[in-house]
Design an enzyme around this catalytic site. Structure first.
Site, mmCIF file in Angstrom:
data_model
loop_
_atom_site.group_PDB
_atom_site.id
_atom_site.type_symbol
_atom_site.label_atom_id
_atom_site.label_comp_id
_atom_site.label_asym_id
_atom_site.label_seq_id
_atom_site.Cartn_x
_atom_site.Cartn_y
_atom_site.Cartn_z
ATOM 1 C CB THR A 123 -0.899 -0.009 1.256
ATOM 2 O OG1 THR A 123 -1.441 1.279 1.467
ATOM 3 C CG2 THR A 123 -0.117 -0.369 2.514
ATOM 4 C CG ASP A 124 -1.095 5.008 -1.026
ATOM 5 O OD1 ASP A 124 -1.703 4.333 -0.159
ATOM 6 O OD2 ASP A 124 -1.639 5.940 -1.656
ATOM 7 C CD GLU A 125 -3.547 3.242 4.253
ATOM 8 O OE1 GLU A 125 -3.470 3.246 5.483
ATOM 9 O OE2 GLU A 125 -4.563 2.882 3.631
ATOM 10 C CE1 TYR A 174 -3.276 -2.908 5.545
ATOM 11 C CE2 TYR A 174 -3.306 -0.554 5.078
ATOM 12 C CZ TYR A 174 -3.285 -1.864 4.634
ATOM 13 O OH TYR A 174 -3.253 -2.129 3.281
ATOM 14 C CE LYS A 197 0.233 -4.696 2.831
ATOM 15 N NZ LYS A 197 -0.111 -6.053 2.279
HETATM 16 N N1 LIG Z 1 -7.933 -2.132 -0.610
HETATM 17 C C1 LIG Z 1 -7.029 -1.211 -0.926
HETATM 18 O O1 LIG Z 1 -7.386 -0.066 -1.194
HETATM 19 C C2 LIG Z 1 -5.570 -1.567 -0.987
HETATM 20 C C3 LIG Z 1 -4.678 -0.631 -1.506
HETATM 21 C C4 LIG Z 1 -3.322 -0.974 -1.609
HETATM 22 C C5 LIG Z 1 -2.888 -2.212 -1.187
HETATM 23 N N2 LIG Z 1 -3.776 -3.105 -0.667
HETATM 24 C C6 LIG Z 1 -3.268 -4.413 -0.249
HETATM 25 O O2 LIG Z 1 -3.847 -5.373 -1.117
HETATM 26 C C7 LIG Z 1 -4.063 -6.586 -0.433
HETATM 27 C C8 LIG Z 1 -5.517 -7.002 -0.588
HETATM 28 O O3 LIG Z 1 -6.349 -5.972 -0.055
HETATM 29 P P1 LIG Z 1 -7.934 -6.131 -0.069
HETATM 30 O O4 LIG Z 1 -8.497 -4.771 -0.015
HETATM 31 O O5 LIG Z 1 -8.337 -7.060 -1.137
HETATM 32 O O6 LIG Z 1 -8.160 -6.824 1.351
HETATM 33 P P2 LIG Z 1 -9.379 -7.677 1.868
HETATM 34 O O7 LIG Z 1 -9.431 -7.432 3.333
HETATM 35 O O8 LIG Z 1 -10.598 -7.437 1.039
HETATM 36 O O9 LIG Z 1 -8.944 -9.188 1.587
HETATM 37 C C9 LIG Z 1 -7.924 -9.816 2.300
HETATM 38 C C10 LIG Z 1 -8.065 -11.311 2.087
HETATM 39 O O10 LIG Z 1 -7.006 -11.956 2.815
HETATM 40 C C11 LIG Z 1 -7.550 -13.051 3.511
HETATM 41 N N3 LIG Z 1 -6.725 -13.303 4.695
HETATM 42 C C12 LIG Z 1 -6.617 -12.539 5.805
HETATM 43 N N4 LIG Z 1 -5.783 -13.122 6.680
HETATM 44 C C13 LIG Z 1 -5.324 -14.253 6.097
HETATM 45 C C14 LIG Z 1 -4.428 -15.277 6.493
HETATM 46 N N5 LIG Z 1 -3.823 -15.256 7.689
HETATM 47 N N6 LIG Z 1 -4.180 -16.296 5.640
HETATM 48 C C15 LIG Z 1 -4.795 -16.339 4.420
HETATM 49 N N7 LIG Z 1 -5.671 -15.423 4.016
HETATM 50 C C16 LIG Z 1 -5.927 -14.381 4.826
HETATM 51 C C17 LIG Z 1 -8.965 -12.637 3.874
HETATM 52 O O11 LIG Z 1 -9.795 -13.762 4.145
HETATM 53 C C18 LIG Z 1 -9.385 -11.877 2.622
HETATM 54 O O12 LIG Z 1 -9.964 -12.743 1.673
HETATM 55 C C19 LIG Z 1 -3.639 -6.348 1.009
HETATM 56 O O13 LIG Z 1 -2.332 -6.850 1.178
HETATM 57 C C20 LIG Z 1 -3.653 -4.837 1.163
HETATM 58 O O14 LIG Z 1 -2.710 -4.415 2.106
HETATM 59 C C21 LIG Z 1 -5.106 -2.809 -0.544
#
Ligand SMILES: NC(=O)c1ccc[n+]([C@@H]2O[C@H](COP(=O)([O-])OP(=O)(O)OC[C@H]3O[C@@H](n4cnc5c(N)ncnc54)[C@H](O)[C@@H]3O)[C@@H](O)[C@H]2O)c1
Length: 353
Positions: free
Chosen positions: A133-135, A159, A163
């Site tokens: 993430t950019d955070e 969070y 990350k």
């Molecule tokens: N949503 C955003 O805006 C955003 C932006 C930049 C980066 N990200 C990164 O992208 C990735 C996905 O984000 P998202 O928004 O789809 O998140 P999300 O919360 O929708 O999905 C996360 C998934 O990971 C699974 N999970 C959690 N703990 C787990 C574990 N211990 N073992 C296996 N699976 C596990 C959950 O069941 C879920 O299906 C993350 O790493 C997040 O940091 C998200």
């Protein structure tokens, strides 16, 4: 390619899996613990494909992860599994430390062991891609400055700190153990199948249900917004064409204040699903106590991925938010209702008393 996706039942992971199965010949294996954020319904369009397989698994389970590597034999890992909601990281940071840091460590060690069993030719092709993430960069003043790949890390929340820690582990495994890694740091995503704890789906569903639309503080925090299907294409491009050891920032060129995002949603709903009494959904807006440590502004310089890998977003904020609002309107009685049948009742999270 054979691609192992962690967290593939979540918001972004499921968009990646749907895109890979629908638009490529790649084989996909999803592993996911199925926390509150995982939803197999998001994978329904691809679950029956012969190129798709799913295993419920915690990424902290080393033996289970080793077994998946040995059985599936991936050419690449797209590591998305994480606890992802800042407010929850304020209430219960422990899960973020376990999954985001220890889980990433387990994935790296499993990948390292798997690599030693590959031929040198296959080992050269292997890539471990960490989706971040950019955070991790902290926040910016409202002065036009942007996060670049060489911006120092300064995370503010449990969070983003977790990350940042996982990014550091991934880079260390690349440098010390020669694991071929790549990291992407992306701005806020929005689109179909996002769990309604996050701003955009929460506002859409609360508006339609006649509930208040909570805005943290005065709503002037700025985020860069990227449509999730653009993100899925970007990270696939990185897996196909990215250079091992590199980091790529991904963004949508869509900086918006939170209040502007909420106004845009209200205005679209006024047009697409007008209220019977003809009042605007904007009237449901309510300003609430700000999030502790709330970052002021995130903004991405996504020039490197455009220059070096030829990716740029296809959706504007206006086209992406239109598609998103339509998707939630169409899926309100199905996907949304079932997601909200769980323990989450759209209550305020992450307030320190
Ligand atoms: N949503 C955003 O805006 C955003 C932006 C930049 C980066 N990200 C990164 O992208 C990735 C996905 O984000 P998202 O928004 O789809 O998140 P999300 O919360 O929708 O999905 C996360 C998934 O990971 C699974 N999970 C959690 N703990 C787990 C574990 N211990 N073992 C296996 N699976 C596990 C959950 O069941 C879920 O299906 C993350 O790493 C997040 O940091 C998200």
């Amino acid at each position: 390619m054979k691609i192992l996706i962690t967290g593939g039942a979540g918001f972004i992971g499921s968009a990646v899996a749907r895109m890979l199965i629908n638009e490529t010949d790649d084989e996909v294996c999803v592993i996911d613990k199925m926390t509150y954020a995982g939803n197999l319904e998001s994978l329904a369009p691809v679950i029956k494909s012969p190129n798709f397989s799913f295993k419920q698994l915690d990424i902290c389970d080393r033996l289970g992860v080793d077994a998946v590597f040995n059985e599936f034999k991936p050419d690449a890992v797209m590591h998305l599994a994480a606890e992802s909601h800042v407010d929850r990281s304020i209430d219960s940071p422990g899960e973020f430390i376990n999954t985001n840091i220890t889980g990433t460590y387990v994935m790296l060690e499993a990948a390292r062991k798997y690599l030693t069993g590959l031929s040198s030719e296959n080992a050269k092709k292997f890539l471990f891609h960490h989706v971040s993430t950019d955070e991790v960069y902290g926040d910016l003043d409202d002065d036009g400055s942007l996060f670049r790949e060489d911006t120092s890390y300064a995370p503010s929340s449990p969070y983003s700190a977790s990350k940042a820690a996982s990014d550091h582990l991934v880079r260390a495994w690349g440098r010390t153990f020669n694991l071929p890694i790549v990291i992407t740091n992306c701005s806020n995503n929005y689109g179909p199948c996002q769990f309604p704890e996050k701003l955009i789906p929460l506002i859409i569903l609360n508006a339609l249900d006649g509930k208040t639309l909570p805005i943290y503080g005065n709503g002037s925090q700025i985020r860069d917004w990227l449509f999730v299907e653009d993100h899925a294409k970007a990270i696939y491009r990185v897996v196909r064409k990215g250079i091992a050891g590199e980091t790529y920032n991904i963004g949508g060129h869509n900086e918006k204040k939170n209040i502007e995002v909420v106004h845009a949603i209200c205005d679209l709903l006024d047009e697409l699903q007008p209220k019977e009494d003809k009042t605007s959904y904007r009237q449901q807006i309510s300003f609430v106590t700000d999030r502790p440590g709330h970052d002021l502004r995130y903004a991405i310089d996504a020039g490197k991925i455009e220059r070096e890998l030829g990716w740029k977003p296809q959706e504007t904020f206006e086209s992406g938010i239109h598609k998103t609002v339509l998707w939630y309107l169409e899926n309100r009685d199905g996907w949304c209702k079932r997601v909200l049948d769980g323990s989450y009742k759209r209550e305020r999270l992450g307030v320190i008393s």
